[in-house]
Write a protein that holds these residues in place. Structure first.
Motif, mmCIF file in Angstrom:
data_model
loop_
_atom_site.group_PDB
_atom_site.id
_atom_site.type_symbol
_atom_site.label_atom_id
_atom_site.label_comp_id
_atom_site.label_asym_id
_atom_site.label_seq_id
_atom_site.Cartn_x
_atom_site.Cartn_y
_atom_site.Cartn_z
ATOM 1 N N GLN A 197 -36.651 54.037 73.580
ATOM 2 C CA GLN A 197 -37.464 54.283 72.398
ATOM 3 C C GLN A 197 -37.563 55.780 72.090
ATOM 4 O O GLN A 197 -37.486 56.190 70.930
ATOM 5 C CB GLN A 197 -38.862 53.690 72.603
ATOM 6 C CG GLN A 197 -39.713 53.708 71.356
ATOM 7 C CD GLN A 197 -40.982 52.900 71.499
ATOM 8 O OE1 GLN A 197 -41.955 53.193 70.818
ATOM 9 N NE2 GLN A 197 -40.997 51.900 72.355
ATOM 10 N N TYR A 198 -37.716 56.598 73.149
ATOM 11 C CA TYR A 198 -37.768 58.042 72.928
ATOM 12 C C TYR A 198 -36.422 58.557 72.414
ATOM 13 O O TYR A 198 -36.369 59.461 71.578
ATOM 14 C CB TYR A 198 -38.151 58.760 74.218
ATOM 15 C CG TYR A 198 -39.645 58.854 74.428
ATOM 16 C CD1 TYR A 198 -40.419 59.721 73.662
ATOM 17 C CD2 TYR A 198 -40.294 58.059 75.376
ATOM 18 C CE1 TYR A 198 -41.788 59.813 73.849
ATOM 19 C CE2 TYR A 198 -41.662 58.141 75.569
ATOM 20 C CZ TYR A 198 -42.407 59.016 74.801
ATOM 21 O OH TYR A 198 -43.760 59.098 74.967
ATOM 22 N N GLN A 199 -35.346 57.997 72.949
ATOM 23 C CA GLN A 199 -34.030 58.416 72.483
ATOM 24 C C GLN A 199 -33.855 58.105 70.999
ATOM 25 O O GLN A 199 -33.328 58.931 70.243
ATOM 26 C CB GLN A 199 -32.943 57.721 73.295
ATOM 27 C CG GLN A 199 -31.531 58.165 72.946
ATOM 28 C CD GLN A 199 -30.487 57.420 73.746
ATOM 29 O OE1 GLN A 199 -30.705 56.290 74.169
ATOM 30 N NE2 GLN A 199 -29.342 58.053 73.955
ATOM 31 N N ARG A 201 -36.274 57.862 68.842
ATOM 32 C CA ARG A 201 -37.169 58.752 68.096
ATOM 33 C C ARG A 201 -36.559 60.141 67.951
ATOM 34 O O ARG A 201 -36.593 60.749 66.873
ATOM 35 C CB ARG A 201 -38.516 58.832 68.810
ATOM 36 C CG ARG A 201 -39.591 59.607 68.064
ATOM 37 C CD ARG A 201 -40.863 59.623 68.884
ATOM 38 N NE ARG A 201 -41.288 58.273 69.236
ATOM 39 C CZ ARG A 201 -42.275 58.012 70.102
ATOM 40 N NH1 ARG A 201 -42.902 59.021 70.699
ATOM 41 N NH2 ARG A 201 -42.614 56.773 70.361
ATOM 42 N N PHE A 202 -35.982 60.659 69.048
ATOM 43 C CA PHE A 202 -35.357 61.982 68.985
ATOM 44 C C PHE A 202 -34.126 61.970 68.086
ATOM 45 O O PHE A 202 -33.819 62.973 67.434
ATOM 46 C CB PHE A 202 -34.979 62.453 70.383
ATOM 47 C CG PHE A 202 -36.165 62.763 71.255
ATOM 48 C CD1 PHE A 202 -37.342 63.236 70.700
ATOM 49 C CD2 PHE A 202 -36.109 62.563 72.623
ATOM 50 C CE1 PHE A 202 -38.443 63.515 71.487
ATOM 51 C CE2 PHE A 202 -37.206 62.846 73.422
ATOM 52 C CZ PHE A 202 -38.372 63.323 72.852
#
Length: 445
Positions: A197-199, A201-202
């Motif tokens: 999920q962070y990937q 988002r980034f």
């Protein structure tokens, strides 16, 4: 006689009618999806996966679902000794229920519901314990899925509930040895989903930055083209006006038709050249491939000064013997700055004389344009974009430009380093520049 306000309006459908219509629309929608899947199963499946609102590539979603399905099937096979009971088969159906539900019914899987289905399937598996047991890895994959598509408020309680479920079954002896390993595995599954999920988002953040950089680059390109068009038009119009003035003077005073014709011919040729330059510059806005014409360089300053001299401007040119060290980018900047400076002489100081000098030392190329000011003409800066455009040209290459009054005239001086410099550094070399360097004049605003 009826009572007003009791009966429903005739046009409003009854509740049973609305429910029936929704049911009929659902059946029709399901039939369309099934028919589409029957005709093109692979293409239809990929299309349905791409329509999911999770913003992940179809390959990632397919890999996770296939992994979850394989673990469930392996867990069911481990319980072959319990057959013919249908609990393992029911557990497999629960773990893979969302695929058919979305493909045929259009039901989008929700994170909390996905976690509940996985926990229900795990309970059905653990009711019939085996050793060793692969069933807890169903919760590992499910925790990763939930944390990849949901926020912390949903994924953390769901993951904790999965761990509590395993602890409860272990307390009743329905779980083989290895509870700590299973709990750690569920935590790692949750962490993998959070990283995904962070990937994502980034990735979206980087795409936003790229859009901003692209917009900034487009703005800078538009400003560059505006400077080019301004310089070309100012140069051509200045010399054209000089030729027209000479032609008018020849006809009014001396009646020299041949001299007037020569001046008008020069003006016509210059106008055609200016049109070609404008077309080439504006053509940079076109995305289609076009013929590339070499940009003017430092060697072309001599012909530039010659154009102004033939048009009637009293101008001299002094140049260094060796200009080979000047790069094309630096040469173009010096040419445009000299072009704009001479155009300003014609525009703001009619009847003045000018001196153009080009010098090259070990570190920088230096251009100086000095002109006199006719009597009674005040030395003042213009309000247009000429001086600011010249300053920007010099600073983009790490150089420095100053312009201002000096003694009884006006001076423009620019020094640009021969080699690229780091951002934030400015050229300070003024060797060979006459009149004592930049201290004698004020810096351009």
């Amino acid at each position: 006689m009826g009572v007003i306000g009791v009966s429903a309006p005739a046009h409003e459908p009854r509740p049973m009618t609305r429910a029936y219509r929704r049911f009929a629309d659902g059946l029709r929608h399901t039939g369309t999806r099934i028919a589409d899947f029957t005709r093109q199963p692979v293409a239809s499946f990929l299309r349905r996966v791409e329509e999911l609102p999770f913003d992940y590539p179809p390959s990632v979603i397919i890999v996770v679902d296939v992994a979850l399905m394989l673990v469930a099937v392996a867990s069911a096979v481990q319980r072959h000794s319990y057959f013919p009971t249908a609990l393992p088969i029911l557990a497999v159906l629960l773990t893979s229920a969302f695929g058919p539900m979305y493909a045929f019914l259009g039901v989008v899987p929700r994170p909390a519901t996905l976690g509940l289905f996985a926990m229900a399937a795990e309970a059905l598996f653990l009711v019939q314990p085996v050793s060793p047991d692969l069933a807890p890895f169903v919760l590992v994959a499910a925790a990763g899925e939930v944390s990849a598509i949901a926020g912390m408020r949903v994924s953390v309680p769901t993951t904790v509930a999965m761990m509590v479920e395993l602890v409860l079954f272990d307390m009743y002896g329905n779980l083989s040895q290895g509870l700590p390993s299973y709990l750690v595995s569920i935590a790692f599954g949750w962490m993998a989903g959070v990283l995904l999920q962070y990937q994502r988002r980034f990735l979206y953040q980087e795409r936003g930055y790229q859009d901003i950089r692209a917009a900034q680059a487009a703005d800078e390109e538009r400003r560059r083209i505006a400077r080019e068009v301004h310089d070309v038009i100012a140069h051509s119009l200045s010399i054209t006006l000089l030729h027209l003035t000479a032609a008018r003077h020849a006809l009014q005073t001396d009646r020299e038709v041949d001299e007037a014709v020569d001046s008008l011919t020069e003006a016509e040729q210059l106008g055609r050249q200016a049109m070609a330059d404008i077309r080439r510059t504006v053509g940079l806005l076109d995305a289609r491939p076009s013929k590339h014409v070499p940009e003017p360089g430092v060697d072309d300053i001599a012909s530039l000064v010659g154009d102004f001299a033939r048009a009637g401007l009293d101008v001299r040119y002094l140049c260094a013997e060796d200009l080979s060290a000047v790069s094309p980018a630096v040469g173009l900047a010096l040419y445009r700055i000299g072009q704009e400076s001479l155009a300003n002489v014609v525009k703001h100081a009619p009847g003045a004389s000018a001196l153009v000098q080009v010098a090259v030392d070990a570190t920088a190329a230096i251009l100086t344009v000095d002109n006199t000011l006719p009597a009674g003409l005040p030395a003042q800066r213009g309000a247009g974009m000429g001086v600011s455009g010249m300053v920007q040209r010099a600073e983009l290459l790490g150089g420095r430009m100053i312009a201002g009054p000096y003694d009884d005239g006006w001076s423009v001086r620019v020094a640009i380093p021969l080699a690229p410099v780091r951002a934030g550094l400015m050229c300070t070399s003024w060797a060979g520049v006459p009149h004592g360097g930049p201290s004698a004049i004020r810096e351009a605003q």
